[in-house]
Design an enzyme around this catalytic site. Sequence first.
Site, PDB file in Angstrom:
ATOM      1  CE  LYS A  29      -2.714   0.848   3.810  1.00 22.72           C
ATOM      2  NZ  LYS A  29      -2.726   2.234   4.307  1.00 22.72           N
ATOM      3  CB  SER A  30       3.764   2.094   2.050  1.00 18.13           C
ATOM      4  OG  SER A  30       4.158   3.141   2.810  1.00 18.13           O
ATOM      5  N   GLY A 107      -4.197   8.678   5.512  1.00 16.36           N
ATOM      6  CA  GLY A 107      -3.208   9.673   5.936  1.00 16.36           C
ATOM      7  C   GLY A 107      -2.106   9.823   4.902  1.00 16.36           C
ATOM      8  CB  SER A 179       6.365  11.224  10.218  1.00 16.45           C
ATOM      9  OG  SER A 179       5.431  11.165   9.160  1.00 16.45           O
ATOM     10  CD  GLN A 181       1.483   9.052   6.631  1.00 16.30           C
ATOM     11  OE1 GLN A 181       1.073   9.907   7.405  1.00 16.30           O
ATOM     12  NE2 GLN A 181       0.811   7.938   6.372  1.00 16.30           N
ATOM     13  CG  ASP A 334       1.888   0.956   9.538  1.00 13.05           C
ATOM     14  OD1 ASP A 334       1.510   1.808  10.370  1.00 13.05           O
ATOM     15  OD2 ASP A 334       2.146   1.224   8.358  1.00 13.05           O
ATOM     16  CE  LYS A 361       1.258   5.527  12.941  1.00 14.50           C
ATOM     17  NZ  LYS A 361       1.945   6.079  11.782  1.00 14.50           N
ATOM     18  NE  ARG A 365      -3.411   1.184  13.723  1.00 15.35           N
ATOM     19  CZ  ARG A 365      -2.794   1.407  12.563  1.00 15.35           C
ATOM     20  NH1 ARG A 365      -1.484   1.514  12.518  1.00 15.35           N
ATOM     21  NH2 ARG A 365      -3.485   1.495  11.448  1.00 15.35           N
ATOM     22  NE  ARG A 407      -1.401  -0.838   8.996  1.00 14.95           N
ATOM     23  CZ  ARG A 407      -1.212  -1.451   7.839  1.00 14.95           C
ATOM     24  NH1 ARG A 407      -1.386  -2.753   7.728  1.00 14.95           N
ATOM     25  NH2 ARG A 407      -0.837  -0.790   6.759  1.00 14.95           N
TER      26      ARG A 407
HETATM   27  C1  S3P Z   1       3.311   5.480   5.954  1.00 13.53           C
HETATM   28  C2  S3P Z   1       4.052   5.936   7.025  1.00 13.53           C
HETATM   29  C3  S3P Z   1       3.697   5.646   8.412  1.00 13.53           C
HETATM   30  C4  S3P Z   1       2.754   4.460   8.498  1.00 13.53           C
HETATM   31  C5  S3P Z   1       1.608   4.593   7.541  1.00 13.53           C
HETATM   32  C6  S3P Z   1       2.123   4.650   6.114  1.00 13.53           C
HETATM   33  C7  S3P Z   1       3.741   5.864   4.603  1.00 13.53           C
HETATM   34  O1  S3P Z   1       3.064   6.779   8.983  1.00 13.53           O
HETATM   35  O2  S3P Z   1       2.279   4.306   9.805  1.00 13.53           O
HETATM   36  O3  S3P Z   1       0.718   3.502   7.644  1.00 13.53           O
HETATM   37  O4  S3P Z   1       3.227   5.283   3.626  1.00 13.53           O
HETATM   38  O5  S3P Z   1       4.596   6.742   4.488  1.00 13.53           O
HETATM   39  P1  S3P Z   1       3.886   8.022   9.626  1.00 13.53           P
HETATM   40  O6  S3P Z   1       4.613   8.725   8.555  1.00 13.53           O
HETATM   41  O7  S3P Z   1       2.800   8.889  10.222  1.00 13.53           O
HETATM   42  O8  S3P Z   1       4.769   7.425  10.660  1.00 13.53           O
END
Ligand code: S3P
Length: 449
Positions: A29-30, A107, A179, A181, A334, A361, A365, A407
């Site tokens: 997914k990521s 997110g 992070s 993201q 995750d 999250k 969680r 999850r």
């Molecule tokens: C993700 C980064 C993580 C992870 C999320 C997916 C990504 O979050 O928990 O499910 O795809 O970059 P954070 O960047 O908030 O840690």
Amino acid sequence: MEPEVQTGSARIIRRARGLVGVYDPPGDKSISHRALLLGARARGETVIANLAEGRDVRRTISCLRVLGVDVNLGPARGEARVVGRGTEDGRVDFHSPDRMLDCGNSGTTARLLAGVLAGQGFEATLTGDASLSRRPMARVAVPLRRMGAEISLTPEDTLPMTVKGGGLIGTRYESPIASAQVKSAVLLAGLSASGLSEYVEPVRTRDHTERMLKAFGASIETRAGGGGRGEYSVRLNPGSILMGRELEMPGDFSSALYLVVGGLLLSRSDLTLRNVGLNPGRSEALRVLTRMGAKIEVVNRRMVAGESRGDLKVHPSKLKGAGISGSSVVWLMDEIPALAVAMAFAEGESFVKGAEELRHKESDRIIAVVHNLRALGLEVGEFPDGFILRGRPTHDGGEFRSFDDHRIAMAFHVAALACQGESVIHGYDEAVDVSWPDFPEVVEALARS
Ligand code: S3P
């Protein structure tokens, strides 16, 4: 505070004695979000195989379509063709959106898209569902504003987020939080900035964006501190023109882990999971499970488009408790729901510390895991940044809640399979749809009674 009611479908789950078969888990997914976003920003066509299914990735696709990007799905399952809107002179020809960009529960869509939009000379507004609208967004707004984007959020620093981009200047940003993201948002914005963009993180997070930027031809350097897990920095040189390419997504490690834990806990399992992504920032849970006594073989390890992958052979195992703390927590975020289930069935004490981010999250969680572990009849202590429990190898069953979090739903589905009696999960189907819509059918096909 625990939400009072759990709406949505209830699913009854009965005991299984094994997970048996050879199975290729769904695409990561990521990495799928990144393939779509970079493909959209690149020149030419990007052809993606084994794209993740589920609502989150569909949200990225629908947002890109609002920006004028052609994303064609099929004919094969998991195939996508993205007609990139990158131009010869390095700009990106997205359409100014005529409506809000709805990121749903995702997110990753919201934060990475904020980075993309920061580089565009128009105004766009990102929205999300109730869960996403509670999650913190200042973490991306702060560095993007520093690069020159105008960003507005609610007074609580949540969505809706309006981004008015363009005219960015590359900046060095030392992020206070680990992070991936946020890192990705800054790098995606950096593609449109004049001057060098540098991002420093306190603890190295998953590096799919850096790896994929390289694969698309960006000029990017990474520098790791000691041990590969400590401080880490990325420098993105200006002026890179991304070129569309073919990409095949590895299987999603975080998804595969539910089946791994099921395979370990159910005594008649004989399970092989093929083509699973093994990026070091994602596969730390294998090390934790091995410490707990899990017998998992990694075979056929290989690199494809800069990402490591391999096959996992899972053998039923008697587990013992383990602690998770320190810098490895970032690499396990995750996976903690699935690991918590392994801990529930492991002999002795287990704990998670230093995982305050779990509260931000898709659900809180820590609350969700503690609630469901208690529903199994375990005594569980909750900390601001984790939990502690004493596991045992057998449980009767429980009445679990998904907390509208995919999850949590999948992790406790696996817990339910390993219980002696019947269990129920409230709010199951709509939660699982976010990342793995046919998870229940896959489990049914692999389960032996
Ligand atoms: C993700 C980064 C993580 C992870 C999320 C997916 C990504 O979050 O928990 O499910 O795809 O970059 P954070 O960047 O908030 O840690």
